[in-house]
Design an enzyme around this catalytic site. Structure first.
Site, PDB file in Angstrom:
ATOM      1  N   GLY A  41     -15.706 -12.048  10.422  1.00 43.84           N
ATOM      2  CA  GLY A  41     -15.253 -13.385  10.789  1.00 43.84           C
ATOM      3  C   GLY A  41     -15.542 -13.648  12.253  1.00 43.84           C
ATOM      4  N   GLY A  43     -14.809 -16.796  13.887  1.00 46.02           N
ATOM      5  CA  GLY A  43     -14.116 -17.959  14.417  1.00 46.02           C
ATOM      6  C   GLY A  43     -13.531 -17.612  15.767  1.00 46.02           C
ATOM      7  N   LEU A  44     -12.463 -18.292  16.148  1.00 46.41           N
ATOM      8  CA  LEU A  44     -11.912 -18.035  17.481  1.00 46.41           C
ATOM      9  C   LEU A  44     -11.401 -16.610  17.645  1.00 46.41           C
ATOM     10  CD1 LEU A  44     -10.076 -21.269  18.627  1.00 46.41           C
ATOM     11  CD2 LEU A  44     -12.146 -20.235  19.520  1.00 46.41           C
ATOM     12  N   GLY A  46     -12.128 -13.819  15.718  1.00 52.15           N
ATOM     13  CA  GLY A  46     -13.209 -12.853  15.581  1.00 52.15           C
ATOM     14  C   GLY A  46     -14.258 -12.981  16.659  1.00 52.15           C
ATOM     15  N   SER A 285      -5.529 -35.119  13.499  1.00 51.70           N
ATOM     16  CA  SER A 285      -4.843 -34.252  14.449  1.00 51.70           C
ATOM     17  C   SER A 285      -3.382 -34.620  14.657  1.00 51.70           C
ATOM     18  CB  SER A 285      -5.554 -34.310  15.806  1.00 51.70           C
ATOM     19  OG  SER A 285      -4.786 -33.678  16.797  1.00 51.70           O
ATOM     20  N   ARG A 338       6.124 -29.696  11.977  1.00 50.17           N
ATOM     21  CA  ARG A 338       5.327 -30.131  10.833  1.00 50.17           C
ATOM     22  C   ARG A 338       6.077 -30.034   9.504  1.00 50.17           C
ATOM     23  NH1 ARG A 338      -0.458 -27.356  12.588  1.00 50.17           N
ATOM     24  NH2 ARG A 338      -0.906 -28.836  14.250  1.00 50.17           N
ATOM     25  N   HIS A 430      -2.452 -26.893   5.027  1.00 50.33           N
ATOM     26  CA  HIS A 430      -3.273 -26.796   6.232  1.00 50.33           C
ATOM     27  C   HIS A 430      -3.460 -25.360   6.703  1.00 50.33           C
ATOM     28  CE1 HIS A 430      -5.008 -27.699  10.075  1.00 50.33           C
ATOM     29  NE2 HIS A 430      -3.959 -27.311  10.747  1.00 50.33           N
ATOM     30  N   GLU A 454      -5.541 -15.994  12.062  1.00 53.51           N
ATOM     31  CA  GLU A 454      -4.823 -16.475  10.886  1.00 53.51           C
ATOM     32  C   GLU A 454      -4.852 -15.465   9.741  1.00 53.51           C
ATOM     33  OE1 GLU A 454      -4.538 -20.484   8.045  1.00 53.51           O
ATOM     34  OE2 GLU A 454      -6.177 -20.281   9.478  1.00 53.51           O
ATOM     35  N   ARG A 464       4.345 -22.882  11.666  1.00 48.64           N
ATOM     36  CA  ARG A 464       3.616 -22.819  12.932  1.00 48.64           C
ATOM     37  C   ARG A 464       3.749 -24.133  13.684  1.00 48.64           C
ATOM     38  NH1 ARG A 464      -1.064 -24.564  14.733  1.00 48.64           N
ATOM     39  NH2 ARG A 464      -2.021 -25.056  12.709  1.00 48.64           N
TER      40      ARG A 464
END
Length: 671
Positions: A41, A43-44, A46, A285, A338, A430, A454, A464
């Protein structure tokens, strides 16, 4: 059932991380060159981990199923990233960020992990600014901040509505630097199919080249899983279509415990579902809740008139609108967390006040903000007695600067101008707070296998807070894992290169090949997507925003039946040794069909309401909190970590008891 050791250091909360870094083992630079690390992975979490570990001198192999790390789903995190810098001088601090995160997670997260997250948050901003991330700035040049749900301060740094994308490009640039130096070997379009254990330790992975279909063996001294969350178990979610649970699920089946799978976040500001043939949902957002006010009509006649196209929302006066979040939660208003905002929207729509054809939508209205900003802009620019049209023009200009790309995206999808007509929004799946269990060092229950971002059960508890996903992913990758992984690898400096000819690698590769052949040879009559959609309907209807024992029990049986039908009647065109997107989907849906049952089992076992997990049997019945989620701290203040035992319903629960020494456990209130 056993109790898990989180390995949280002893001592005062504020000193734990510093002391731990001082005490753990290190690998000297000369020895790092002889140690291989696999990162699954990019993404941010990894991407930042791969870049940091390579910068430190380790040899890194990074795997992404996309054609480029730039396509990782981290780009979808639009609104911002939290950090306790107190630039607004509004009372923020490391402790307040820590407190907000634990409270926002409904007191179901580890104090030690969350405090560390808050502690390193400021470093993340400095790191990203140094990389050139174009954060928004105030007139004087200082970085700007905005507020997000669940907090009373402004601590969210942002880059318009593209924060995740810009942060990902920063991590990608850092990765590319190391790729260019030969420190990272990048495997694009490769999907991890299994983990390989040698003498009980993670020593590599089996991957499938998605272009050729070739099954490959890759060895390493440690494996990092940073493959994101599992929201697509619901079929319809805000996740990218390719987002999946497979890497995490494969290590779960090899001994990594899966923690709190029922903790799923329902995001309140998504574009509503348009029909039965939709394949994904679009996130708007949460930053929009800074300036947008959420409402439904007060009167049912107005609801019906709007649905039938006989009335426009702009025709309703303020007295005819129910700003239900401001009414129910005056202290936080539209910026409640949320889970609270999502349940409130569901309650209004269930009561019949949903304003679109499906009855599943509420309004997010920017009229007040446009007027406010327009008047401010007129004053600043010296315009006296501006006309209403001028105020509107100036206000829309300010909103465009802050949220322009989001408004443009909404208009392209819905074909309505959100500057003139309120947006329609509705909650959708989400983020997933559950994931692979890991200790304070981010190591799973498989020695040498780590989980970041995540993919792990994270620092967010049962809910979260907005703008915390980017914070946690980058904290894990830049500032936690590079320290903690050395403590384990210090024992591997004499191990040498690990051969992929070991029996364990050959056996794992054969198992992967056998499963792929089994899938290809079913030659049934139904598509992969048809099974995924059936699973999603069960998950949303019975394991979604509200859950009860009867529905969860039924869901477990129904998911098992879908899984059995899948293995009898799925049809996958094409072959194994070629580019075959349907085969890729089939392997992922097969894993979702197992995870879904464990998900329901976990939700059934947790007989309380907390955060995003809302059990209809556990609701406050009187007082100020009437109708809100009711926690049970006496019996459920623990992390539920499940051990694989064959069938998902046979999984064994292990508990990690949560201790709260620095924060008082109390009923969460945003009123």
């Amino acid at each position: 059932m056993s109790k898990l050791d989180s390995k949280i250091p002893k001592g005062p909360l504020k000193d734990k991380w510093t002391k731990h870094k001082n005490d753990i083992n290190l690998v000297n630079p000369a020895n790092k060159r002889h140690i291989d690390i696999i990162v699954v992975g990019t993404g941010l979490a990894g991407g930042s981990a791969a870049a940091s570990l390579a910068e430190m001198g380790y040899k890194v192999k990074a795997f992404a199923y996309q054609d480029s790390p730039r396509r990782a789903h981290s780009i979808a995190a639009q609104g911002g990233i939290n950090a306790a810098k107190n630039y607004q001088n509004d009372g923020d601090s490391t402790h307040r960020l820590f407190y907000d995160t634990v409270k926002g997670g409904d007191y179901r997260a580890r104090e030690g992990n969350v405090y560390r997250l808050a502690e390193v948050s400021a470093n993340i901003i400095d790191q990203c600014v140094a990389q050139g991330v174009p954060f928004a700035r105030e007139y004087g040049g200082l970085l700007d901040n905005r507020s997000f749900g669940g907090v009373l301060v402004s601590r969210t740094f942002y880059a318009k509505g593209q924060t995740g994308q810009q942060l990902l490009l920063g991590a990608y640039s850092a990765m590319n630097r190391q790729i260019g130096k030969g420190k990272i070997t990048m495997y694009n379009r490769h999907e991890m199919m299994d983990i390989v254990k040698v003498d009980g330790k993670a020593r590599g992975i089996i991957a499938r080249n998605m272009i050729t279909g070739e099954i490959e063996k890759h060895s390493a001294h440690a494996v990092v899983i940073a493959s994101g969350g599992y929201g697509n178990v619901f079929f319809l979610s805000t996740n990218a279509m390719g987002s999946n649970v497979s890497a995490a699920w494969k290590i779960h089946k090899k001994g990594a415990y899966f923690a709190n799978p029922c903790y799923t976040q329902i995001h309140p500001t998504c574009i509503p579902r348009a029909g039965d043939f939709q394949s994904k949902l679009t996130l708007m957002s949460e930053s929009l809740r800074n300036d947008g006010r959420i409402w439904v009509p007060k009167n049912m006649e107005d609801v019906m008139a709007i649905r039938e196209g006989k009335k426009k929302p702009t025709e309703l006066t303020e007295d005819e609108r129910d700003y239900y979040l401001e009414r129910r939660y005056p202290a936080f208003g539209n910026l409640v967390p949320r889970d609270v905002a999502s349940r409130a929207a569901k309650e209004r729509c269930d009561a019949g006040y949903g304003i679109n054809a499906t009855g599943e939508a509420v309004y997010l209205d920017f009229k007040s903000a446009i007027n406010r900003y327009g008047n401010e802009k007129a004053l600043v620019t010296g315009i006296e007695n501006p006309s209403d049209a001028k105020v509107l023009e100036l206000g829309e200009g300010v909103i465009e600067e802050k949220y322009g790309n989001l408004f443009q995206m909404y208009e392209k999808i819905v074909a309505e101008n959100p500057y003139k007509t309120p947006m329609m929004i509705y909650p959708a799946v989400h983020y997933t707070m559950g994931g692979i269990w890991c200790d304070y060092n981010l190591m799973t229950t498989i020695p040498g296998c780590y989980a970041a971002g995540e993919a792990n059960f994270s620092d967010h508890g049962a809910n979260r807070l907005g703008a915390s996903a980017l914070m946690q992913g980058l904290a894990d990758g830049y500032f936690v894992l590079p320290y903690t992984i050395g403590d384990y690898l210090a024992d591997d400096i004499r191990t040498g290169t690990i051969s992929t000819d070991l029996p364990e690698f050959n056996e794992a590769a054969k198992d992967v090949t056998d499963q792929l052949e089994k899938l290809i040879n079913i030659k049934g009559s139904k598509s992969v997507d048809s099974f995924h959609k059936r699973l999603g309907e069960v998950m949303w209807n019975k394991v979604g925003m509200a859950r009860n024992a009867k529905g969860l029990t039924e869901a477990m049986d129904e998911i098992k039946a879908i899984r059995e039908d899948f293995w009898k009647d799925v049809r996958i065109p094409g072959g194994m040794n070629e580019l075959n997107p349907e085969l890729e989907k089939a392997t992922r849906v097969a894993d979702f069909l197992e995870l879904g049952e464990l998900f329901a089992k976990d939700a059934l076992a947790r007989e309380e309401s907390c955060g995003g997990h809302f059990r209809e049997e556990s609701v406050e019945e009187d007082g100020l909190q009437k109708g809100e989620a009711k926690r049970n701290d006496k019996d459920f203040a623990y992390v539920a970590a499940w051990e694989y035992k064959g069938e998902p319903r046979d999984a064994e629960m292990h508990k990690e008891e949560l201790e709260f020494n620095d924060i008082e456990l109390k009923t969460r209130s945003y009123k």
